[in-house]
Design a protein around this motif. Structure first.
Motif, PDB file in Angstrom:
ATOM      1  N   ASN A   1      40.704  43.970  42.528  1.00  0.00           N
ATOM      2  CA  ASN A   1      39.777  43.748  42.996  1.00  0.00           C
ATOM      3  C   ASN A   1      38.700  42.563  41.350  1.00  0.00           C
ATOM      4  O   ASN A   1      37.830  42.749  41.011  1.00  0.00           O
TER       5      ASN A   1
ATOM      6  N   ALA B   1      36.376  33.810  36.555  1.00  0.00           N
ATOM      7  CA  ALA B   1      36.058  32.256  37.201  1.00  0.00           C
ATOM      8  C   ALA B   1      38.202  31.690  37.034  1.00  0.00           C
ATOM      9  O   ALA B   1      37.806  31.784  35.030  1.00  0.00           O
TER      10      ALA B   1
ATOM     11  N   ASN C   1      38.476  45.361  49.848  1.00  0.00           N
ATOM     12  CA  ASN C   1      38.673  44.122  48.810  1.00  0.00           C
ATOM     13  C   ASN C   1      40.548  43.843  48.972  1.00  0.00           C
ATOM     14  O   ASN C   1      41.335  42.550  49.021  1.00  0.00           O
TER      15      ASN C   1
ATOM     16  N   ARG D   1      45.023  30.338  53.394  1.00  0.00           N
ATOM     17  CA  ARG D   1      44.872  30.431  52.453  1.00  0.00           C
ATOM     18  C   ARG D   1      45.105  29.884  51.215  1.00  0.00           C
ATOM     19  O   ARG D   1      45.119  29.130  50.671  1.00  0.00           O
TER      20      ARG D   1
ATOM     21  N   HIS E   1      37.417  25.185  46.749  1.00  0.00           N
ATOM     22  CA  HIS E   1      38.653  26.612  46.961  1.00  0.00           C
ATOM     23  C   HIS E   1      39.011  27.746  45.652  1.00  0.00           C
ATOM     24  O   HIS E   1      40.397  28.040  45.465  1.00  0.00           O
ATOM     25  N   ASP E   2      38.857  28.243  44.564  1.00  0.00           N
ATOM     26  CA  ASP E   2      39.583  27.912  43.656  1.00  0.00           C
ATOM     27  C   ASP E   2      39.422  29.765  44.166  1.00  0.00           C
ATOM     28  O   ASP E   2      40.910  30.537  42.929  1.00  0.00           O
ATOM     29  N   LYS E   3      38.846  30.074  45.164  1.00  0.00           N
ATOM     30  CA  LYS E   3      39.590  31.482  45.364  1.00  0.00           C
ATOM     31  C   LYS E   3      40.509  31.650  45.940  1.00  0.00           C
ATOM     32  O   LYS E   3      41.286  33.113  46.158  1.00  0.00           O
ATOM     33  N   ASP E   4      41.183  30.941  45.912  1.00  0.00           N
ATOM     34  CA  ASP E   4      42.122  30.664  46.928  1.00  0.00           C
ATOM     35  C   ASP E   4      43.619  30.106  45.892  1.00  0.00           C
ATOM     36  O   ASP E   4      44.727  29.994  46.868  1.00  0.00           O
TER      37      ASP E   4
ATOM     38  N   ILE F   1      45.462  36.025  43.071  1.00  0.00           N
ATOM     39  CA  ILE F   1      44.624  34.944  41.669  1.00  0.00           C
ATOM     40  C   ILE F   1      45.706  35.049  40.800  1.00  0.00           C
ATOM     41  O   ILE F   1      46.176  34.037  41.133  1.00  0.00           O
TER      42      ILE F   1
END
Lengths: 526, 376
Positions: free
Chosen positions: A156, A161, A251, A320, A350-353, A459
Motif C-alpha cells: 500500500n 510520489a 487497497n 487504469r 494520472h500519476d497514480k496509474d 506502482i
C-alpha cells in the motif's frame, strides 16, 4: 530495453526461496525471546533457580535458531541490490529508509545484546541481565516492525510520489509511510504468528519430556508459560489477521478476490466460500460451500458494500492502463522539457496509474504503442494464481483456529495442574510442532505471491524491478543458495534435535546435582 | 534544516563513518577469524581467540548491515549498481557473512575434532574472503566500472567477475587484508592470554609493515598508473539526482582533490601515524596498539574516500553515468529524516555497545576457558 524473462523468473524464485527460508527462523526468534523474558522475570522475582535454568536451556535452542536467522537475513538485504537493482533505484528513497532505521533502532540493539545474554550471566547483576533479555526481545520485535513498515509500503504505497526528473518514487510524507494502516496490521499479525511459533516450540518439546517422564517439573513449568502465552498469541493472530484482511480489501482488491476465488462481483453482503475447487479456465468455483454474509462483514465491515470480483477488477485495470499510458507519455515529455505545464498537469492527474502502463513493458518497449489486445493481456496479467491463494489462505486460517483450540485446552490443563495426565494430548502437542511454521509460510505466500504481478502495488511491476544481470549469474547464485542452505538446514535440524533430546538433564542444567562453583555458566559445552 | 548540498556532503561523510565503523569494529573480528589457527595452536588457545570476540562480533557486524541499509536509503543508485554489477563477488561476500554466524555458533556444538577443524577453516576463509574482496571492490572504484544508464536510469553492466581482478585492485585487496590482519592481531595482543598475545604482537608488526609497503605501492600506482575522473562544466551540487545531467572526463589525476584541499593529506598521514603507533605500542599488549591500528584503518579509508570525492562510483564505459555525491543521493527529505534518525540513535548505539564491552572487559585467559563452560 527488453527484460530477460528468465532473469525475472529465476530472481523471483531465488527471492521466494531465500525469504521462505529466512522466515523459518524469524518467527521462532520473535516468539521465544518473549518466553525467555517471561521466564527470567519469574526467576528475578521469585529467585527460584529452576526458572533461570529454563532460560538457559531454552536459550541454547534459541541461540542455534538466532544464528540462522541473522545469517539468512543478510541475504535478504543484499538481494535488493544484487537481483532487484532497478527496484532499489526506483523505490530506494522510500523503501530503503525503514530498512536503515531498522538497523539503527532495532538490529543494532538485538545483535549487540545477544552475546551478553549468553555470556554475561556471571558478569552482571540479575536485574541487569534481565534488562538485557527484555531489550533483546524488544530489539527483535522492533526489527520486525520496521521490516513490515517497508513491506507494508510495497502493499500500500502511501506517502510518496513519482519524480520524472529522477525516474523514481520519492517520499512526500514519512509519517504516512510509518503509520500505514496495512503496515500496522501486518506487523501485529506477523509478530503474533511468531509468538505462536515460539509457544508451540516450547510446548511440543516440553510435551516430549513429559511423555518420556523426563524433566517433569521443568517441562510442566515451561508448558504453562507456553500455553498461556500461546493462547493469547493464537487469539490475537486470528483477530489481527482479520484486521489485516480488512486492510487488504481496502487497497488490494485483486488479492482479496483471488483469495476468495470471487470471479464476479457479488451483491452485498458477499458470502464467504468456505471450501471449493477454483477453476481458472472457466472462471468459476466448483463444489463451493458458501456461508452467506461473512465475506462482506470481514472485507468491508458493513452489510451494504459490495466486494468486487476478478472480472470487474480486470475491466477497471484496463481503464487504469489507458490512463497510465497518458501519464507515461507526459513523463517522457517532462524528461525532455521539465517546464511543460500541460505534461505536468497530465502527470499530476494520472500519476497514480502510471505503474499500470509499466505492466505493458513486459510485452513491448514503448507502452504508448499498445493495442487493445495488448492492454487486455496486461490487464489479465494482474490476476494472481487463484487456486494457490485460495488454498494457502484456507489452510492458514484452519491452522489458526486449531492453535486457539490446542493452546486453550493446554491452558485449561495447566490451570488444573493436569498437564501430564492425558498422554494423547501430549502427543497431539508434540505432533503439532510443524504446523505454526506451515501457517507462517502460507501467510507469506498469501501476502507476497498474492501481490504479483506487482513489486510495489500499482506502482512497479515485479518484472521491471530486476537487475541487468545474466540468467547464468542468477543460476549460479540460486544453485549456490540451494546447495548451501540445504547443508545449513541439515546441520541446524541435527543440532536442534540433538540439544532438545539432551534436554536440561542431559546438559547438566537440571536438577542441580550439587552446587558446583561453575554451575551458573552457560551450558553449551556439556 | 540543511540545504540539499550540505545534506549530501553529510551523507557522504556518514557513509564514510559507517564504512570506517564497519572496518574498525568488524575488521578485527575478521582478522581474528583469519588468524584463528595461526595464533591458536591448541584447542584451548583457539577457544581463547574465539572468546575474545564472541560476545561482541554479532553487534559489530551490524555496522555492515547498517552500511548496506544506509546506502540503500541515502545512495540508492550506488547500492543498486555496485551490488548488481559485482554480482558474483558480492555473492561470495554474502556466503562468507552467512558462514560466520553459524560458524561461531555451531563450532562448539559437536564434540569432535574434525567438526571443529572444519569450522575453523570455514571461519578463516570467511574472514579472508571479506577482507580481500572489500579491498578489491574499493580498488575497482578508482579504475571505474563498466556500466551505463539508459534514459529510464536502468543500469547495464558490461563486465565479468574476472575483470574485477585487475592488478591494481588486487593490490588494494592486499592492503585491506594486511591492514585488517594487523588490526585483528592488535586485538588479540590486547585481549587474549599472554601466550597468544606474544604471538599476536609479532604478527601485528609484520602485517603492519606489509600493509605500509602495499599502501605506498597502491598510492604510487594511483598517482602514476590510474587516471582519475573529473566533472567537466558547471558542477550543480543541489540539482536533481540524475547522473545523466552532467559531463565527466576521464584522464585527470585522482590526487586533484588533494591539491585542491591540502588538509586531505591528513588522512594518509593518519594512516602512517597509526602504523608507526602500532609498531611502537603493540608490544605493551595494551589498548594502545588497538587504538593505533584503528587510526590506521580510519586513515586508510578516509584517504581513499577523499581521493574519490566527489565520485562514489565512476563509470569507465560511459563516464557521464558515473555516480557522484551530487547526483546519486536520495531526495532532500529522505536525507534529512535519516540524518535526524542517525543523530538520535547513533549515540544510544555507542552507549550500549560501550556498556557491553565494559561488562566483558578483561583478558581472556587459558585458565578461564579451561575452567568455565564455554560460549554459546
Amino acid at each position: 530495453m527488453i527484460i530477460d524473462s528468465d532473469v525475472v523468473t529465476l530472481s523471483r524464485l531465488q527471492f521466494a526461496l531465500t525469504a521462505l527460508y529466512h522466515f523459518l527462523f524469524v518467527p521462532l526468534t520473535l516468539g521465544i525471546v518473549w518466553i525467555l523474558a517471561i521466564m527470567e522475570s519469574v526467576y528475578v522475582m521469585t529467585g527460584r533457580e529452576v526458572w533461570k535454568r529454563m532460560v538457559q536451556f531454552w536459550g541454547v535452542l534459541f541461540g542455534i535458531n538466532f544464528a540462522m536467522g541473522v545469517a539468512t537475513g543478510v541475504t535478504m538485504e543484499f538481494q535488493f541490490g544484487m537481483n532487484w537493482a532497478y527496484y532499489a533505484h526506483y523505490v530506494g528513497d522510500v523503501f530503503g529508509t525503514p530498512l536503515a532505521i531498522e538497523g539503527l533502532m532495532a538490529f543494532f540493539l538485538e545483535a549487540t545484546l545477544v552475546g551478553l545474554f549468553f555470556m554475561g550471566w556471571n558478569r552482571m547483576s540479575r536485574v541487569s541481565h534481565l534488562l538485557t533479555t527484555w531489550f533483546l526481545a524488544l530489539g527483535t520485535n522492533l526489527s520486525a516492525l520496521w521490516i513490515l513498515i517497508a513491506n507494508g509500503w510495497m502493499q500500500n504505497p502511501v506517502g510518496s510520489a513519482f519524480n520524472a526528473q529522477t525516474m523514481r518514487m520519492e517520499v512526500t510524507s514519512f509519517t504516512e509511510v510509518m503509520f500505514n494502516p496495512v503496515a500496522q496490521a501486518k506487523f501485529v499479525h506477523t509478530v503474533s504468528a511468531g509468538y505462536v511459533v515460539g509457544s508451540m516450540f516450547v510446548l511440543s518439546i516440553s510435551a516430549w519430556y513429559l511423555l518420556r517422564g523426563r524433566n517433569t517439573d521443568f517441562a510442566k513449568r515451561s508448558m504453562t508459560v507456553a500455553a498461556s502465552f500461546g493462547l493469547a498469541a493464537a487469539l490475537s493472530v486470528v483477530v489481527l489477521g482479520d484486521e489485516s484482511g480488512y486492510a487488504v480489501s481496502e487497497n488490494q482488491k485483486m488479492k482479496m478476490a483471488a483469495i476468495e476465488a470471487m470471479w464476479e462481483t457479488e451483491p452485498a453482503p458477499a458470502s464467504f466460500t468456505l471450501i471449493g475447487v477454483p477453476d481458472v479456465e472457466n472462471h468459476t468455483t466448483h463444489y463451493a460451500l458458501r456461508i452467506p454474509w461473512v465475506m462482506g462483514l470481514i472485507g468491508t465491515r458493513s452489510i451494504d458494500k459490495p466486494i468486487p470480483g476478478i472480472a470487474n477488477l480486470v475491466e477497471d485495470t484496463k481503464g487504469r492502463i489507458n490512463n497510465g499510458i497518458l501519464a507515461y507519455d507526459a513523463m517522457l515529455t517532462l524528461r525532455q522539457d521539465k517546464n511543460n505545464e500541460q505534461a505536468k498537469n497530465v502527470l499530476a492527474t494520472h500519476d497514480k496509474d502510471m505503474g499500470y502502463a509499466l505492466l505493458l513493458k513486459r510485452f513491448m518497449d514503448d507502452p504508448r504503442k499498445a493495442t487493445p489486445a495488448d492492454i487486455q493481456k496486461a490487464a489479465d496479467s494482474t490476476i494472481p494464481n487463484v487456486p494457490v491463494l485460495f488454498w494457502s489462505f484456507r489452510l492458514m486460517v484452519a491452522c489458526g483456529f486449531y492453535f486457539i483450540l490446542l493452546f486453550g485446552v493446554m491452558f485449561w490443563q495447566a490451570s488444573k495442574r493436569q498437564l501430564d495426565k492425558r498422554r494423547w494430548l501430549l502427543k497431539l502437542a508434540l505432533w503439532s510442532l510443524p504446523l505454526p511454521w506451515l501457517a507462517a509460510e502460507l501467510g507469506w505466500i498469501v501476502a507476497e505471491y498474492g501481490r504479483q504481478p506487482w513489486a510495489i502495488e500499482g506502482i512497479l511491476p515485479t518484472a521491471l524491478g530486476v537487475s541487468s544481470v545474466t540468467a547464468g549469474q542468477v543460476w549460479t547464485s540460486l544453485g549456490g543458495f540451494v546447495l548451501f542452505y540445504s547443508v545449513l538446514a541439515i546441520i541446524d535440524a541435527v543440532l536442534m534435535v540433538k540439544y532438545a533430546k539432551k534436554g536440561p538433564d542431559g546438559l547438566g542444567l537440571w536438577p542441580p546435582a550439587d552446587p558446583a562453583p561453575n554451575a551458573t555458566t552457560a551450558p553449551a559445552h556439556a | 534544516m540543511f540545504d540539499y548540498e550540505t545534506l549530501r556532503v553529510i551523507w557522504w561523510a556518514l557513509l564514510g563513518v559507517l564504512l570506517i565503523g564497519f572496518a574498525i569494529m568488524d575488521g578485527f573480528d575478521f582478522g581474528i577469524a583469519a588468524l584463528l589457527r595461526v595464533l591458536g595452536k591448541t584447542e584451548d588457545e583457539r577457544l581463547v581467540m574465539l572468546e575474545t570476540i564472541e560476545p561482541t562480533w554479532e553487534g559489530n557486524q551490524v555496522w555492515f548491515v547498517l552500511g548496506g541499509g544506509a546506502a540503500f536509503a541515502a545512495w540508492p543508485q550506488l547500492y543498486a549498481v555496485s551490488f548488481s554489477g559485482m554480482y558474483l563477488a558480492i555473492f561470495l561476500v554474502l556466503v562468507a557473512l552467512i558462514l560466520r554466524p553459524v560458524g561461531f555458533n555451531f563450532r562448539g556444538k559437536v564434540h569432535d575434532e574434525r567438526w571443529r577443524t572444519v569450522w575453523d577453516y570455514v571461519l578463516t576463509a570467511s574472514g579472508v574472503v571479506v577482507m580481500l574482496i572489500s579491498g578489491v571492490a574499493f580498488g575497482n572504484l578508482f579504475l571505474g566500472a563498466p556500466f551505463q544508464f539508459d534514459d529510464d536510469l536502468r543500469m547495464s553492466w558490461h563486465g565479468s567477475f574476472f575483470e574485477l581482478l585487475h592488478p591494481f585492485a588486487l593490490v588494494a585487496g592486499l592492503v585491506s587484508l594486511t591492514m585488517l590482519l594487523a588490526h585483528g592481531a592488535c586485538w588479540a595482543a590486547y585481549k587474549a592470554d599472554h601466550i597468544i598475545a606474544d604471538r599476536a604482537v609479532r604478527v601485528a608488526r609484520w602485517t603492519t609493515l606489509a600493509y605500509v609497503v602495499l599502501y605506498v605501492v597502491a598510492g604510487i600506482w594511483l598517482a602514476y598508473g590510474v587516471p582519475g575522473y573529473a566533472i567537466v562544466g558547471p558542477v550543480v551540487t543541489d540539482g536533481v539526482s540524475n547522473p545523466l545531467f552532467k559531463q565527466v572526463a576521464h584522464g585527470s589525476s585522482w590526487f586533484a582533490s588533494y591539491m585542491e584541499h591540502p588538509y586531505f593529506w591528513l588522512a594518509p598521514v593518519l594512516g602512517f601515524a597509526g602504523a608507526i603507533g602500532v609498531q611502537l605500542t603493540v608490544g605493551k599488549k595494551g589498548l594502545g596498539g588497538f587504538v593505533c591500528s584503528s587510526l590506521m584503518v580510519a586513515g586508510t579509508i578516509l584517504s581513499a574516500g577523499f581521493a574519490l570525492f566527489p565520485f562514489l562510483l565512476p563509470s569507465r564505459l560511459d563516464p557521464r553515468s558515473s555516480l557522484t555525491v551530487w547526483d546519486a543521493s536520495s531526495s532532500q527529505g529522505t536525507l534529512g529524516l535519516m540524518l535526524a534518525m542517525t543523530i538520535i540513535f547513533m549515540p544510544i548505539i555507542i552507549i550500549y555497545t560501550g556498556w557491553v564491552y565494559r561488562v566483558m572487559r578483561g583478558r581472556v585467559t587459558l585458565d578461564h576457558v579451561r575452567h568455565s563452560g564455554h560460549g554459546y
